[in-house]
Motif scaffolding. Structure first.
Motif, short mmCIF file in Angstrom:
data_model
loop_
_atom_site.label_atom_id
_atom_site.label_comp_id
_atom_site.label_asym_id
_atom_site.label_seq_id
_atom_site.Cartn_x
_atom_site.Cartn_y
_atom_site.Cartn_z
N ILE A 288 4.00 -18.65 12.06
CA ILE A 288 5.34 -19.23 12.10
C ILE A 288 6.11 -18.86 10.83
CG2 ILE A 288 4.65 -21.14 13.57
CD1 ILE A 288 4.90 -22.97 11.08
N ASP A 317 -0.90 -22.21 9.61
CA ASP A 317 0.51 -22.49 9.87
C ASP A 317 0.87 -23.96 9.76
OD1 ASP A 317 1.13 -19.84 10.21
OD2 ASP A 317 1.38 -19.94 12.39
N ALA A 321 4.27 -26.23 8.48
CA ALA A 321 4.92 -27.23 9.34
C ALA A 321 4.93 -28.60 8.66
CB ALA A 321 4.20 -27.30 10.69
N GLU A 341 10.29 -22.27 7.85
CA GLU A 341 8.83 -22.16 7.85
C GLU A 341 8.29 -21.51 6.58
OE1 GLU A 341 10.67 -21.97 11.90
OE2 GLU A 341 10.95 -20.88 10.03
N TYR A 388 12.96 -24.82 14.08
CA TYR A 388 12.97 -25.92 13.11
C TYR A 388 12.89 -27.26 13.83
CZ TYR A 388 14.47 -29.01 9.35
OH TYR A 388 14.52 -30.04 8.43
N VAL A 391 9.49 -28.02 15.34
CA VAL A 391 8.48 -28.44 14.36
C VAL A 391 8.77 -29.85 13.85
CG1 VAL A 391 7.54 -27.99 12.05
CG2 VAL A 391 7.91 -26.10 13.64
#
Length: 400
Positions: A288, A317, A321, A341, A388, A391
């Motif tokens: 990401i 990842d 996040a 990210e 965005y 997440v």
């Protein structure tokens, strides 16, 4: 407090020697900053102090240099691309970079140049922005899976944008090949044999945000950071910024941590290599953290990171996040920071350490104590707003 474990491989740099780079000095940084200051709309980006978060984690101060406010591009990358294009045009037309004038040059250029680059989005947008400002042409290549928002942002600046079916490093090779065939100028933030001057200019352009941060810390009565977390793709930003900060404070007084996604951790793998040689990572490089999805280290940045970094980190990842959610949902009076990210992984690493069942051991490994001053760089805002929200609102890439 709940605890959870995220993958974070932390390796001490056994190749450290503290040798300073002659490329990323205060003199070069001031040249770049003087250029940026002359650009219409220039303002230093904010340096936020997250005092409530620092108190919870157990350090003295957490500072975040917020590049989401860089011009109207929401990312730091234009600092390098615009500076390199200006230096190229100065060479082409025998101009002085210290007297560079966007408006005058745009009117004086009778024959347009074409600048080509490969990008995950932010660097290409910066190149397109500078070309647009100067009335030049830009052709931008993007790897497979590029977000529509990033593609559209580049095209909105008048650049041609081509999305390939390749990973980032192969897309770079395609951009170079096509540029050479067409007589275009390549503006790329990595280097190879015979191509070092332009990426050096790009990296020197990045030092503007470090120089701003140094001045802003002085204004806050912060003597110096004890720690800096720098995210790395090819290592251009990390190398340029670390080179400058080490000259300012001394590499032995700065605990520097270079952070990467585990699917594209070429700097980490180079750092743990036997002789400190550059190690490439192949494959799709899927992460990401698209701004960090690079498998081949920058040969100009790597020596700085090899010589002066304290530690290298490879993480999953979910760490990035977590950082996006922590920055976007602040504690107490801390300011809200919208971070993409790649921009959030440093804050995510701090939070992941805090929530880890072995927090005390990890804090010790990273050299943290109650007096530590940690500098983070939010390299981008929500340059892919759809992801965005997925997440931060939707809980994509969960921590538990």
């Amino acid at each position: 407090m709940s605890t959870f474990t995220l993958k974070m491989e932390i390796a001490d740099n056994r190749h450290y020697n503290g040798q300073l780079s002659p490329l990323f000095t205060a003199i070069e940084a001031e040249k770049a900053r003087a250029f940026h200051q002359a650009v219409e709309g220039y303002q230093p980006t904010p340096l936020h102090s997250l005092d409530c978060l620092a108190n919870v984690i157990g350090v003295g101060k957490i500072l975040v240099k917020d590049e989401a406010y860089r011009f109207d591009l929401s990312a730091f990358k234009m600092l390098g691309g615009a500076y390199a294009i200006a230096r190229l045009l100065c060479d082409e037309f025998s101009l002085d970079i210290n007297a560079f004038d966007f408006a005058k040059l745009k009117n004086d250029i009778t024959e347009k140049m074409t600048f080509a680059t490969a990008t995950d989005g932010n660097h290409g947008r910066g190149v397109a922005w500078a070309a647009n400002k100067l009335g030049q042409n830009a052709v931008v290549y993007m790897p497979k899976g590029a977000a529509d928002e990033r593609v559209n942002n580049i095209r909105a600046l008048g650049a041609e944008c081509i999305v390939t079916d390749m990973n980032y490093d192969d897309t770079v090779r395609l951009a170079i090949k096509t540029a050479n065939e067409n007589g275009w100028k390549v503006v790329q933030d990595t280097a190879w044999e015979g191509y070092t001057e332009i990426p050096t200019w790009i990296m020197q352009g990045y030092t503007t945000m470090a120089a701003e941060a140094v001045d802003q810390m002085k204004a806050m009565a912060v003597e110096r950071p004890t720690h800096v977390f720098l995210q790395a793709g090819v290592g251009a930003m990390a190398g340029g910024v670390l080179g400058y900060l080490c000259e300012q404070y001394g590499p032995d007084k700065l605990h520097s941590v270079v952070v990467e996604p585990d699917n594209a951790d070429c700097i980490y793998r180079s750092g743990i290599s036997e002789k400190g040689e550059m190690v490439n990572v192949n494959g799709d490089l899927e992460t990401i953290m698209v701004g960090l999805a690079c498998g081949e280290p920058n040969p100009i940045g790597w020596p700085v990171l090899r010589d002066c970094s304290t530690q290298f980190v490879s993480c999953q990842d979910s760490v990035a996040a977590l950082g996006m959610r922590v920055l976007g949902n602040p504690l107490g009076s801390d300011p809200r920071i919208v971070s993409g990210e790649s921009g959030a992984v440093g804050a995510g690493l701090l939070a992941a350490v805090h929530f880890h069942p072995e927090k005390e051991q990890l804090m010790a490994k990273l050299g943290f104590n109650k007096d530590s001053v940690v500098l983070l760089i939010n390299t981008e805002g929500d340059t892919d707003p759809v992801h965005y929200r997925e997440v931060v609102w939707g809980g994509k890439h969960q921590t538990i």
